[in-house]
Design a protein around this motif. Sequence first.
Motif, short mmCIF file in Angstrom:
data_model
loop_
_atom_site.label_atom_id
_atom_site.label_comp_id
_atom_site.label_asym_id
_atom_site.label_seq_id
_atom_site.Cartn_x
_atom_site.Cartn_y
_atom_site.Cartn_z
N LEU A 105 0.85 -1.19 0.00
CA LEU A 105 0.00 0.00 0.00
C LEU A 105 0.88 1.24 0.00
N ASP A 106 0.60 2.10 -0.92
CA ASP A 106 1.25 3.39 -1.01
C ASP A 106 0.60 4.31 0.02
N PRO A 107 1.33 5.27 0.56
CA PRO A 107 0.71 6.18 1.54
C PRO A 107 -0.57 6.84 1.03
N SER A 108 -0.68 7.04 -0.29
CA SER A 108 -1.89 7.64 -0.84
C SER A 108 -3.09 6.71 -0.73
N GLN A 109 -2.84 5.41 -0.46
CA GLN A 109 -3.92 4.44 -0.33
C GLN A 109 -4.32 4.21 1.12
N THR A 110 -3.73 4.96 2.05
CA THR A 110 -4.06 4.79 3.46
C THR A 110 -4.48 6.11 4.07
N THR A 111 -5.34 6.00 5.07
CA THR A 111 -5.80 7.18 5.80
C THR A 111 -5.80 6.84 7.29
N PRO A 112 -5.77 7.86 8.14
CA PRO A 112 -5.89 7.59 9.58
C PRO A 112 -7.25 6.95 9.88
N PRO A 113 -7.35 6.21 10.98
CA PRO A 113 -8.65 5.61 11.30
C PRO A 113 -9.68 6.69 11.60
N PRO A 114 -10.94 6.45 11.23
CA PRO A 114 -11.99 7.43 11.59
C PRO A 114 -12.12 7.51 13.11
N THR A 115 -12.49 8.66 13.60
CA THR A 115 -12.58 8.83 15.05
C THR A 115 -13.96 8.49 15.60
N ILE A 116 -14.97 8.46 14.72
CA ILE A 116 -16.31 8.09 15.19
C ILE A 116 -16.86 6.97 14.32
N ALA A 117 -17.88 6.34 14.82
CA ALA A 117 -18.58 5.27 14.10
C ALA A 117 -17.68 4.10 13.76
N MET A 118 -16.67 3.87 14.59
CA MET A 118 -15.79 2.72 14.35
C MET A 118 -16.24 1.57 15.23
N ARG A 119 -16.32 0.42 14.64
CA ARG A 119 -16.67 -0.80 15.36
C ARG A 119 -15.48 -1.27 16.20
#
Length: 157
Positions: A105-119
């Motif tokens: 995975l290239d950095p452009s294909q990753t994002t920080p985890p969402p802060t809300i609505a995470m299981r």
Amino acid sequence: MSTTQPAQFLTYRLGDEMFAVGVAQVREVLELAPITKVPTAPAYMRGVVNVRGNAIPVVDLRTKFGLPPAVDTLHTRIIVLELTLDGESCVIGGIADSVHEVIELDPSQTTPPPTIAMRWRSEFIRGMGRRGEQFIIILDIDAVFSADELTAVAAAT
């Protein structure tokens, strides 16, 4: 995830979710082998498995993450992981419903985890990867197991 270099991950499935762990922490992937139960072990620990003469504690990742139990299948695998806790290296096996592939995975294909609505608990997640339309939860496997838990697992073996 803050990096500018592509990174490699082993992908695996738990239920409907696709997860990934950095390949640097994966020692090997094993077919499901006989697991010896350990009395007084935590509920998420299935027992120990013999890997070339060494007893490796095996954790049911579904139970660890609060998912309903599933019947083992021909696709069920044990991912042997090397963790670093409190500066010490330890080896543990995690049971996954299925293991898929090593991806980059290239950095452009990753994002920080969402802060809300995470299981999933956000401290366990390094980020979210994306391949096509599929999201992949990238775990911080060291954070999944606390030092106290691994001490309990080690004491039970």
